[in-house]
Design a protein around this motif. Structure first.
Motif, PDB file in Angstrom:
ATOM      1  N   SER A  39      12.551  54.435 -19.362  1.00 49.53           N
ATOM      2  CA  SER A  39      12.200  53.726 -18.136  1.00 49.53           C
ATOM      3  C   SER A  39      12.843  54.451 -16.966  1.00 49.53           C
ATOM      4  O   SER A  39      13.764  55.240 -17.144  1.00 49.53           O
ATOM      5  N   GLU A  60       3.706  52.870 -15.640  1.00 54.33           N
ATOM      6  CA  GLU A  60       3.290  51.488 -15.495  1.00 54.33           C
ATOM      7  C   GLU A  60       4.465  50.722 -14.899  1.00 54.33           C
ATOM      8  O   GLU A  60       5.610  50.894 -15.329  1.00 54.33           O
ATOM      9  N   VAL A  62       6.762  47.696 -14.609  1.00 55.14           N
ATOM     10  CA  VAL A  62       7.079  46.566 -15.483  1.00 55.14           C
ATOM     11  C   VAL A  62       7.894  45.494 -14.782  1.00 55.14           C
ATOM     12  O   VAL A  62       7.855  44.337 -15.185  1.00 55.14           O
ATOM     13  N   ARG A  97       1.009  52.868 -21.394  1.00 57.49           N
ATOM     14  CA  ARG A  97       0.592  52.699 -22.777  1.00 57.49           C
ATOM     15  C   ARG A  97      -0.465  53.733 -23.132  1.00 57.49           C
ATOM     16  O   ARG A  97      -1.186  54.224 -22.276  1.00 57.49           O
ATOM     17  N   GLN A 117      -0.524  46.682 -26.977  1.00 63.09           N
ATOM     18  CA  GLN A 117       0.809  47.000 -26.467  1.00 63.09           C
ATOM     19  C   GLN A 117       1.413  45.714 -25.920  1.00 63.09           C
ATOM     20  O   GLN A 117       0.699  44.859 -25.399  1.00 63.09           O
ATOM     21  N   GLN A 118       2.740  45.566 -26.013  1.00 60.75           N
ATOM     22  CA  GLN A 118       3.402  44.373 -25.511  1.00 60.75           C
ATOM     23  C   GLN A 118       4.465  44.738 -24.495  1.00 60.75           C
ATOM     24  O   GLN A 118       5.104  45.780 -24.595  1.00 60.75           O
ATOM     25  N   LEU A 119       4.643  43.855 -23.529  1.00 62.73           N
ATOM     26  CA  LEU A 119       5.620  44.018 -22.474  1.00 62.73           C
ATOM     27  C   LEU A 119       6.319  42.680 -22.308  1.00 62.73           C
ATOM     28  O   LEU A 119       5.654  41.648 -22.248  1.00 62.73           O
ATOM     29  N   GLN A 120       7.660  42.665 -22.283  1.00 65.61           N
ATOM     30  CA  GLN A 120       8.380  41.407 -22.121  1.00 65.61           C
ATOM     31  C   GLN A 120       8.877  41.285 -20.691  1.00 65.61           C
ATOM     32  O   GLN A 120       9.397  42.244 -20.119  1.00 65.61           O
ATOM     33  N   VAL A 135       3.688  41.255 -11.960  1.00 62.18           N
ATOM     34  CA  VAL A 135       3.376  42.083 -13.122  1.00 62.18           C
ATOM     35  C   VAL A 135       1.922  42.493 -12.947  1.00 62.18           C
ATOM     36  O   VAL A 135       1.085  41.669 -12.575  1.00 62.18           O
ATOM     37  N   ARG A 181      -1.194  43.770 -23.822  1.00 58.82           N
ATOM     38  CA  ARG A 181      -2.191  44.629 -23.190  1.00 58.82           C
ATOM     39  C   ARG A 181      -3.317  44.872 -24.177  1.00 58.82           C
ATOM     40  O   ARG A 181      -3.090  45.348 -25.271  1.00 58.82           O
TER      41      ARG A 181
END
Length: 183
Positions: A39, A60, A62, A97, A117-120, A135, A181
């Protein structure tokens, strides 16, 4: 000069040469084994244009860290030089992603192949007030609550929800959310 003086002088010269060689070679070795960053924080301070170099093919957003809105291709973007930000946009970025581990060589296949794809994201309503956590959400994305942090109730549509602008919380709801995603 005495024999002892020559031995001491040679010893000092040898130590000095060794230290200078270590000073020259150590940074090169450290760079060679350095991990690729997962990141990057990039900031437009005082509303000025800024650029942040990263070894990725795309990025991207986040987590927005500014009050100024971060909108792709308007106040932030990605080009061959890396991430650029402007007009006060500040945020945390990750490799986009579909580009593997972010090493710039792909490896992840084409977007849409494999699982989503996952993003928290953590979003918190302080003092019971309405809060939007920016977001970049797309039409096919989905959001779900995975960990409630507050004593207040978190009910979708009542005290939390999401739109294209991001995840919103209200009435004291504080929670971790997962954005899936889909392509």
């Amino acid at each position: 000069m005495s024999a002892i003086g020559r031995v001491l002088l040679n010893g000092v010269a040898t130590v000095a040469m060794g230290v200078s060689l270590l000073a020259v070679t150590a940074p090169a070795q450290a760079q060679r084994y350095e991990q690729v960053p997962q990141s990057a924080y990039c900031a437009s301070n005082d509303n000025r244009f800024a650029r942040c170099q990263v070894p990725w093919r795309d990025a991207e957003l986040v987590q927005q860290a500014s009050k100024a809105r971060c909108i792709r291709d308007q106040t932030w973007g990605f080009d061959r030089y890396g991430i650029w930000v402007d007009r006060g946009c500040r945020g945390q970025f990750v490799p986009a992603r579909g580009y593997g581990n972010g090493n710039g060589y792909g490896g992840g296949g084409r977007p849409g192949w494999g699982r989503p794809q996952q993003l928290q994201v953590r979003c918190e309503s302080h003092g019971g007030n309405y809060q939007v956590c920016p977001v970049d959400l797309r039409r096919d994305d989905s959001v779900r609550l995975v960990n409630r942090l507050s004593g207040a109730d978190c009910r979708e549509g009542r005290s939390w929800g999401w739109s294209r602008d991001g995840i919103w919380v209200d009435r004291g709801c504080r929670a971790d959310f997962v954005v899936e995603r889909r392509y």
